[in-house]
Design a protein around this motif. Structure first.
Motif, short mmCIF file in Angstrom:
data_model
loop_
_atom_site.label_atom_id
_atom_site.label_comp_id
_atom_site.label_asym_id
_atom_site.label_seq_id
_atom_site.Cartn_x
_atom_site.Cartn_y
_atom_site.Cartn_z
N SER A 187 0.91 -1.16 -0.18
CA SER A 187 -0.07 0.15 -0.03
C SER A 187 0.65 1.21 0.16
N LEU A 188 1.97 1.23 0.66
CA LEU A 188 3.01 2.40 0.70
C LEU A 188 3.50 2.68 -0.50
N LEU A 189 4.01 1.34 -1.12
CA LEU A 189 4.56 1.51 -2.44
C LEU A 189 3.87 2.20 -3.47
N LYS A 190 2.43 1.57 -3.39
CA LYS A 190 1.34 2.04 -4.58
C LYS A 190 0.99 3.28 -4.04
N LYS A 191 1.39 3.94 -3.16
CA LYS A 191 0.69 5.51 -2.46
C LYS A 191 -1.12 5.26 -2.46
N GLU A 192 -1.41 4.00 -1.74
CA GLU A 192 -2.65 3.65 -1.72
C GLU A 192 -2.83 4.11 -0.04
N GLU A 193 -4.38 4.23 0.19
CA GLU A 193 -4.81 4.54 1.44
C GLU A 193 -4.56 3.19 2.23
N VAL A 194 -4.07 3.45 3.63
CA VAL A 194 -3.47 2.15 4.58
C VAL A 194 -4.62 2.48 5.55
N LEU A 195 -5.33 1.22 5.76
CA LEU A 195 -6.42 0.93 6.77
C LEU A 195 -6.19 -0.06 7.62
N CYS A 196 -6.28 0.22 8.72
CA CYS A 196 -5.77 -1.09 9.80
C CYS A 196 -6.71 -0.80 10.77
N THR A 197 -6.63 -1.85 11.90
CA THR A 197 -7.10 -1.76 13.27
C THR A 197 -6.56 -0.84 14.06
N HIS A 198 -6.74 -0.82 15.33
CA HIS A 198 -6.23 0.24 16.12
C HIS A 198 -4.72 -0.02 16.34
N GLY A 199 -4.19 -1.40 16.07
CA GLY A 199 -2.84 -1.69 15.93
C GLY A 199 -2.05 -1.82 17.25
N ILE A 259 -10.61 -0.26 10.69
CA ILE A 259 -11.11 -1.43 10.45
C ILE A 259 -11.39 -1.91 12.16
N PRO A 260 -12.57 -2.53 12.25
CA PRO A 260 -12.59 -2.72 13.62
C PRO A 260 -11.91 -4.33 14.11
N LEU A 261 -11.25 -4.32 15.32
CA LEU A 261 -11.04 -5.62 15.85
C LEU A 261 -11.95 -6.34 16.56
N PRO A 262 -12.12 -7.76 16.23
CA PRO A 262 -13.01 -8.52 16.77
C PRO A 262 -13.08 -8.54 18.10
N ALA A 263 -14.01 -8.44 18.80
CA ALA A 263 -14.31 -8.23 20.37
C ALA A 263 -13.70 -9.26 20.97
N ASP A 264 -13.52 -10.50 20.30
CA ASP A 264 -13.06 -11.71 21.32
C ASP A 264 -11.42 -11.98 20.90
N GLU A 265 -10.89 -11.00 20.20
CA GLU A 265 -9.59 -11.14 19.72
C GLU A 265 -8.57 -10.68 20.96
#
Length: 307
Positions: A187-199, A259-265
């Motif tokens: 995503s960074l190489l292609k300059k695309e939007e990077v969407l993640c969980t809270h990380g 992106i939401p992280l599953p509650a049980d993870e």
């Protein structure tokens, strides 16, 4: 010379395993479905066999012709997330049983099977071979654990040494691009939007070359039972992303929490690797930083070729 058969030899892990086995002096036979690869970094040659491992007659013929002493069984439905719920998992249980039975009937003595941390019930902390509960929540987990239970009993009756390798999170060149590290890099190489969980969750990552080295070490050892393969050092996803950005010189924004992280993870999942380090005497050759440098360089080349 020790003769080994590697199923899924042209796959992501398999290509590295076959190369290491050749370096160790094995006579290597490997299966593939679509495209054979070349182990050009070694003077030895891998013997390739195009086989549908879900075809029992084809497997019977393969084992009869090769007569391997060692079997490293990597082939399975293994690309996340679809692999976890694929109906093909059930087919692989039967196919793997048939493969192993033919292997034993033709004189095979040592088996290494590739599993994963998805076989465990995930809980906060380090997942251990003997104490962490096993999961049956997905077809993948249920089928892997069913095969392992059957194999444990079967091996005791036929005198087969079985080492079951539970691989944690892996990364590196030739990956399909669906996992966290490769997704961030591409995503960074292609300059695309990077969407993640809270990380903020920590996970246990190991470079693909180290994963292959660990599997070969287990094949060459006398260990049996379940052995975790991981780094033993879980790292927060945010920290991994920041290292990638620093190495790439990128100032792009990563949208944490998109992106939401599953509650049980759980927030912290690591591999207890005491068996791997103390009994197999294995240690990784790559640090996280070194592995990421290699991975970024490979993906940069892939993206440049596409442009």
């Amino acid at each position: 010379m020790k003769r080994v058969l590697v199923t899924g030899g042209s796959g992501w892990i398999g290509r590295h395993v076959t190369a290491r086995l050749l370096e160790k002096g094995f006579e290597v036979h490997a299966t593939y479905r679509r495209a054979v690869i070349s182990n050009s970094n070694t003077s030895a040659t891998c013997h390739w066999h195009q086989v549908d491992l879900l075809d029992e007659a084809a497997v019977t013929s393969l084992i009869h012709n090769v007569q391997p002493t060692y079997l490293i069984h990597l082939a399975w439905e293994a690309v996340p997330p679809q692999c976890y719920r694929s109906i093909t998992n059930y087919h692989w249980v039967h196919a793997s049983m048939a493969l192993i039975q033919r292997f034993v009937e033709n004189g095979g003595t040592d088996v290494v099977i590739a599993g994963s941390c998805a076989e465990y019930e995930w809980e906060n902390g380090y997942l251990a071979e003997q104490s962490t509960p096993l999961s049956n929540k997905t077809p993948y987990a249920l089928c892997k654990n069913t095969l392992r239970t059957w194999l444990q009993s079967y091996a005791e009756h036929v005198g087969l040494r079985v080492c079951w390798a539970r691989i944690f999170h892996l990364y590196g060149p030739h990956e399909s691009g669906k996992r966290f590290i490769s997704s961030i890099i591409t995503s960074l190489l292609k300059k695309e939007e990077v969407l993640c969980t809270h990380g903020r969750q920590s996970r246990d990552f190991l470079y693909i070359e180290d994963v292959a080295a660990a599997l070969v070490s287990l094949a060459m050892s006398k260990l049996d039972g379940v052995v975790n393969i991981g780094s033993g050092r879980p790292v927060p996803l945010r920290l991994i992303a920041s290292i990638i950005q620093e190495q790439m010189g990128s100032r792009a924004s990563i949208h944490w929490g998109a992106i939401p992280l599953p509650a049980d993870e759980p927030l912290f999942v690591g591999a207890n690797i005491e068996r791997l380090t103390k009994e197999a005497h294995w240690k990784p050759a790559y640090t996280l930083h070194a592995g990421l440098i290699e991975t970024i360089a490979w993906w940069r080349h892939q993206v440049e070729e596409q442009c």
